[in-house]
Structure formats: C-alpha cells, structure tokens
Motif scaffolding. Structure first.
Motif, PDB file in Angstrom:
ATOM      1  N   THR A  30       0.831  -1.192   0.000  1.00 38.99           N
ATOM      2  CA  THR A  30       0.000   0.000   0.000  1.00 38.99           C
ATOM      3  C   THR A  30       0.868   1.244   0.000  1.00 38.99           C
ATOM      4  O   THR A  30       1.903   1.308   0.649  1.00 38.99           O
ATOM      5  N   GLN A  36      -4.291   1.133   2.883  1.00 44.77           N
ATOM      6  CA  GLN A  36      -4.104   0.588   4.227  1.00 44.77           C
ATOM      7  C   GLN A  36      -5.438   0.216   4.854  1.00 44.77           C
ATOM      8  O   GLN A  36      -5.555  -0.804   5.523  1.00 44.77           O
ATOM      9  N   GLU A  39      -6.562  -3.030   3.352  1.00 43.91           N
ATOM     10  CA  GLU A  39      -5.808  -4.147   3.921  1.00 43.91           C
ATOM     11  C   GLU A  39      -6.294  -4.497   5.314  1.00 43.91           C
ATOM     12  O   GLU A  39      -6.417  -5.666   5.666  1.00 43.91           O
ATOM     13  N   ARG A  40      -6.582  -3.488   6.141  1.00 43.62           N
ATOM     14  CA  ARG A  40      -7.091  -3.756   7.486  1.00 43.62           C
ATOM     15  C   ARG A  40      -8.430  -4.476   7.428  1.00 43.62           C
ATOM     16  O   ARG A  40      -8.699  -5.385   8.205  1.00 43.62           O
TER      17      ARG A  40
END
Length: 74
Positions: A30, A36, A39-40
């Motif tokens: 990222t 981000q 992704e989380r």
C-alpha cells in the motif's frame, strides 16, 4: 584490463541494485491511506473466518445448524 574489469563490475552492481529496488517496490503493498484501510478490512475478515473455523465453532455449527457465524455487511 583493469578498466574493463572496473566497467564490468560497475555494470553488474548497477543491475543488481535495480533488481533489488524493483523487488522492494513490489513488496510494498500500500502506498496510501485508502490501501491501508482496505488491507485492514481484509485482515479483519480473515481473522473472522479463521475464528469461525476453529474446532469449537465447527462443533457449534453442527449443533445449531450452521447459523453460528454471519459476516457483517459492508
């Protein structure tokens, strides 16, 4: 002869440096805040799926007919 070896060494080191630089750039996933966050979110989904696949959760699925885990809506 020494000049040829020096030029070949510099050329080889430049090629190795560029390969390492490109591979490190691809390793970074990222580059911004949105990436981000995505992704989380995916890692949270993976944690939920792994928790639902534990032996206790699988046993509970057999007991209550599979209604133990329902993923949240986006």
């Amino acid at each position: 002869m020494h000049a040829v070896l020096i030029v070949l060494g510099l050329l080889l080191s430049t090629i190795v440096f560029l390969i390492v630089k490109v591979s490190l750039r691809h390793r970074r996933r990222t580059h911004n805040f949105d990436g981000q966050q995505i992704e989380r979110h995916h890692s949270a989904e993976i944690r939920n799926i792994r928790a639902a696949n534990t032996s206790v959760a699988v046993h509970n699925n057999f007991v209550n007919g599979g209604n133990d885990y329902r993923p949240g809506r986006r």
